[in-house]
Design a protein around this motif. Structure first.
Motif, PDB file in Angstrom:
ATOM      1  N   ALA A   1      -9.545   5.702   9.186  1.00 14.39           N
ATOM      2  CA  ALA A   1     -10.969   5.646   8.864  1.00 14.39           C
ATOM      3  C   ALA A   1     -11.634   4.463   9.561  1.00 14.39           C
ATOM      4  O   ALA A   1     -12.746   4.572  10.072  1.00 14.39           O
ATOM      5  N   ALA A   2     -10.922   3.320   9.611  1.00 18.77           N
ATOM      6  CA  ALA A   2     -11.504   2.127  10.214  1.00 18.77           C
ATOM      7  C   ALA A   2     -11.527   2.205  11.736  1.00 18.77           C
ATOM      8  O   ALA A   2     -12.494   1.799  12.373  1.00 18.77           O
ATOM      9  N   LEU A   3     -10.462   2.752  12.325  1.00 18.22           N
ATOM     10  CA  LEU A   3     -10.378   2.784  13.786  1.00 18.22           C
ATOM     11  C   LEU A   3     -11.193   3.927  14.381  1.00 18.22           C
ATOM     12  O   LEU A   3     -11.616   3.868  15.518  1.00 18.22           O
TER      13      LEU A   3
ATOM     14  N   PHE B   1      -6.031  17.397   7.409  1.00 17.52           N
ATOM     15  CA  PHE B   1      -6.528  18.291   6.363  1.00 17.52           C
ATOM     16  C   PHE B   1      -7.782  17.708   5.701  1.00 17.52           C
ATOM     17  O   PHE B   1      -8.733  18.421   5.429  1.00 17.52           O
ATOM     18  N   ILE B   2      -7.773  16.385   5.457  1.00 15.55           N
ATOM     19  CA  ILE B   2      -8.946  15.798   4.816  1.00 15.55           C
ATOM     20  C   ILE B   2     -10.006  15.395   5.842  1.00 15.55           C
ATOM     21  O   ILE B   2     -10.994  14.754   5.498  1.00 15.55           O
TER      22      ILE B   2
ATOM     23  N   PHE C   1       0.604   6.681   2.746  1.00 15.91           N
ATOM     24  CA  PHE C   1      -0.442   7.612   3.173  1.00 15.91           C
ATOM     25  C   PHE C   1      -1.835   7.016   3.013  1.00 15.91           C
ATOM     26  O   PHE C   1      -2.716   7.189   3.860  1.00 15.91           O
ATOM     27  N   ILE C   2      -2.015   6.268   1.912  1.00 17.11           N
ATOM     28  CA  ILE C   2      -3.312   5.652   1.640  1.00 17.11           C
ATOM     29  C   ILE C   2      -3.659   4.643   2.739  1.00 17.11           C
ATOM     30  O   ILE C   2      -4.792   4.596   3.221  1.00 17.11           O
TER      31      ILE C   2
ATOM     32  N   ALA D   1      -1.676  15.954   6.640  1.00 11.04           N
ATOM     33  CA  ALA D   1      -2.537  15.642   5.502  1.00 11.04           C
ATOM     34  C   ALA D   1      -3.798  14.913   5.955  1.00 11.04           C
ATOM     35  O   ALA D   1      -4.889  15.179   5.455  1.00 11.04           O
TER      36      ALA D   1
ATOM     37  N   PHE E   1       0.843  -1.188   0.000  1.00 12.01           N
ATOM     38  CA  PHE E   1       0.000   0.000   0.000  1.00 12.01           C
ATOM     39  C   PHE E   1       0.882   1.244   0.000  1.00 12.01           C
ATOM     40  O   PHE E   1       1.876   1.276   0.722  1.00 12.01           O
ATOM     41  N   PRO E   2       0.511   2.275  -0.766  1.00  8.23           N
ATOM     42  CA  PRO E   2       1.202   3.548  -0.559  1.00  8.23           C
ATOM     43  C   PRO E   2       0.948   3.987   0.892  1.00  8.23           C
ATOM     44  O   PRO E   2      -0.181   3.878   1.373  1.00  8.23           O
TER      45      PRO E   2
ATOM     46  N   MET F   1      -4.585   6.386   5.896  1.00 10.35           N
ATOM     47  CA  MET F   1      -5.936   6.903   5.736  1.00 10.35           C
ATOM     48  C   MET F   1      -6.970   5.824   6.060  1.00 10.35           C
ATOM     49  O   MET F   1      -7.921   6.045   6.813  1.00 10.35           O
ATOM     50  N   ALA F   2      -6.749   4.637   5.497  1.00 12.93           N
ATOM     51  CA  ALA F   2      -7.691   3.538   5.704  1.00 12.93           C
ATOM     52  C   ALA F   2      -7.739   3.118   7.170  1.00 12.93           C
ATOM     53  O   ALA F   2      -8.816   2.866   7.709  1.00 12.93           O
ATOM     54  N   ILE F   3      -6.564   3.058   7.811  1.00 13.35           N
ATOM     55  CA  ILE F   3      -6.529   2.627   9.208  1.00 13.35           C
ATOM     56  C   ILE F   3      -7.263   3.638  10.094  1.00 13.35           C
ATOM     57  O   ILE F   3      -8.087   3.268  10.930  1.00 13.35           O
TER      58      ILE F   3
ATOM     59  N   LEU G   1      -9.587  13.563   8.737  1.00 13.93           N
ATOM     60  CA  LEU G   1      -9.360  12.359   9.523  1.00 13.93           C
ATOM     61  C   LEU G   1      -8.368  12.719  10.615  1.00 13.93           C
ATOM     62  O   LEU G   1      -7.417  13.436  10.364  1.00 13.93           O
TER      63      LEU G   1
END
Lengths: 277, 338
Positions: free
Chosen positions: A129-131, A213-214, A121-122, A210, A118-119, A125-127, A216
């Protein structure tokens, strides 16, 4: 040539001063900041740079300078915790994999490969979002994405040092495996670790910023550089530049300082990697 | 080892990696606290209702069974449903991929068109003002968060100079998008000879592409400079000088061609950068691509699209890295022998 080395050292000395200054102002934020970061000034909402508010104020009239100073606490704390956790966990895994070899090595390295698919940052982001949004979860997300760096580094070093004569000697006198790794081999891996950790600090700060910023990670009213920039983003099109310029500049300056110090440390401590990046 | 065997070996390595990727994505989607059944049922649902949805979604089955259903679903193109748009995620993706692809390609062009010549010139004119400038950009570029670069560009070019459009998507509101062929507005406008749409879409693409391109440029310039310096000091370049070959031919012919081979290895890194940057830059410019979709659905408490986005990016990343390895093996036969 000598002159160039001097400016280089002067540059990294400057960078070191920046890190020190940012750390100190963050630690001493309640005493250094001119105002309470959450206290609105109703007479000066969206005020530009002035003597009263050196970096201007936001839409609620909160002092930007105080907010930028307080924000540094979160950014540095998250980056530091994430780096410390990743370094400890990554080194332990790398040491185990490199020293034991066999199925342990296979298991650890394949897991690391999956994370690296996985890149960074991506995945962070997912972690998050999930946690769910919280400071601890951002720390966890960044730490997980940084673990592979240290695991691969230490594993490689372990493969090299475990065959050395001093490792052999430590085994012959009857040390247990964990003693050999902990007291005899790991200390020899410290220099490249320090270099990586310094460079990773910069990357961690960029990631926290970052993510916030979005939307999260760190939530208002807690100030954080990326989240402050996000709050100011809407005002850029109407000309309130100070809301975006200063928090973003704080990010750049701090990240730049960590990168410069990391580069210099690499040249000093780890000559083999000179010029790699 | 022949090239065929190298390809086969490298292809086989993709299988465990993809297994790991789906395992992580599955864990993030189904096993963590944010129970998808709870999300689907809404905040006011009774426990019985949640249990009913759980059963319907198969969440009460053993974990390996759930994982198996997840993977077979993926193979059929089932990325789940978005509760905010109420449509299959795959369909939403199809609609938005062209926007992301257009931005990515444009940024790549910006980065390559500026970054590579800059790296070469900086190596050729070592220690001049140009070289210092390029190295400054190299260290500064990686330290600048791309959302900040984008906002600063917006302030200067939209607010101060008024030459850029407002950050509101891919094309002006009063211009009809070109007839869809590839979905890339610039290409479609060119193919249909639609001048108005072409100008408007290029106008809107300008700042986002510059922002993202700038973020990717730094590592590119740095690498080209380093390899170029190394090559200019190598024996065969010295031999070329000694043979009295013209300067232009030595630098831009022989040296540059060899300096570009290691750049291939950087493509994987650049792709990762671009994907991460996309998310942030799309948010700044309200660019209706995948990153924008994933983040906005997250704001409405809809975690489905973001997890599918992550999986999508990871699979693309694995494939790009595979392509990079194969290309590199083709360009440099020594790699295959390892």
């Amino acid at each position: 040539m000598r002159w160039r080395r001097l400016t280089r050292n002067r540059l990294s000395f400057g960078a070191l001063c920046v890190i020190l200054a940012v750390t100190l102002t963050s630690l001493l934020a309640p005493w250094v900041a001119p105002y309470d970061p959450d206290n609105p000034d109703a007479e000066a909402t969206l005020a530009s740079v002035s003597m009263r508010h050196p970096l201007g104020t936001d839409v609620y009239g909160r002092d930007q300078l105080s907010r930028v100073i307080h924000a540094g606490r979160i950014d540095l704390l998250v980056a530091l915790c994430a780096t410390a956790i990743a370094l400890t966990l990554g080194s332990a895994l790398g040491a185990g994999a490199g020293y034991r070899g066999g199925w342990v090595d296979q298991l650890v390295m394949r897991s690391v490969d999956a994370i690296m698919a996985f890149p960074a940052f991506i995945l962070a982001m997912a972690i998050t979002a999930a946690l769910g949004n919280s400071i601890a979860n951002v720390v966890a997300a960044i730490a997980i994405t940084h673990v592979p760096i240290y695991t691969r580094l230490i594993r490689g070093e372990m493969l090299r040092v475990r065959e050395t004569e001093y490792a052999e000697a430590a085994r012959t006198v009857g040390n247990r495996p964990h003693q050999i790794v902990l007291y005899h081999l790991l200390p020899n891996c410290v220099p490249p670790l320090v270099v990586q950790a310094t460079l990773a600090m910069g990357f961690a700060i960029l990631t926290v910023a970052a993510l916030s910023f979005i939307g999260l990670g760190i939530h208002p009213p807690q100030s954080e550089w990326g989240q402050m920039t996000a709050e100011g983003a809407g005002y850029v099109v109407s000309g309130e530049w100070w809301l975006v310029l200063f928090p973003g500049f704080a990010i750049m300056l701090t990240v730049l300082a960590f990168n410069l110090v990391g580069d210099t440390l690499r040249d000093l401590l780890d000559p083999r990697m000179r010029g790699v990046r | 080892m022949g090239f065929g065997r190298y390809v086969l070996q490298r292809l086989l390595l993709v299988i465990p990696t993809l297994f790991g990727v789906t395992l992580i994505a599955f864990t993030l989607t189904y096993l963590l606290p944010g129970n998808p059944a709870l999300v689907k049922a809404g905040a006011l649902a009774t426990p019985e209702h949640v249990a009913e949805i759980e059963r319907r979604m198969g969440l009460d089955r053993p974990v390996p069974v759930q994982y198996w259903r997840y993977v077979t679903g993926l193979l059929r193109g089932d990325l789940g449903e978005s509760s905010s748009t109420g449509r299959p995620v795959l369909e939403d993706f199809r609609q938005r991929i062209p926007a992301t692809l257009e931005l990515t390609l444009a940024s790549l062009i910006v980065a390559v068109a500026i970054g590579i010549p800059f790296g070469v010139l900086s190596a050729v004119h070592r220690d001049t003002v140009l070289d210092h400038l390029s190295r400054l950009l190299g260290v500064g570029g990686v330290a600048m968060p791309s959302f900040w670069t984008g906002l600063l560009l917006l302030y200067v070019f939209f607010y101060l100079l008024g030459v850029a459009p407002a950050p509101l998507g891919r094309i002006a509101a009063d211009v009809t998008p070109p007839t869809r062929i590839l979905g890339l507005y610039v290409v479609d406008a060119l193919l249909t000879a639609n001048g108005t749409a072409l100008v408007s879409s290029l106008h809107h693409l300008m700042l986002p592409a510059l922002t993202l391109g700038f973020a990717v440029m730094a590592p590119l310039t740095r690498m080209v400079r380093a390899t170029m310096l190394e090559i200019l000091e190598s024996d065969y370049v010295t031999a070329a000088w000694a043979a009295g070959l013209p300067r232009r031919r030595v630098i831009y012919g022989d040296a540059l061609r060899n300096a570009l081979i290691p750049v291939i290895t950087l493509l994987g890194v650049i792709f990762g950068f671009l994907m991460a940057g996309n998310v942030v830059v799309e948010m700044v410019f309200a660019w209706p691509g995948l990153g924008h979709y994933a983040v906005t659905s997250l704001m409405t408490k809809d975690p489905g699209p973001i997890q599918s986005f992550v999986l999508f990016v990871a699979v693309m990343y694995v494939l790009v890295n595979l392509g990079v390895d194969l290309l590199y093996g083709l360009a440099d036969p020594r790699i295959r022998l390892r």
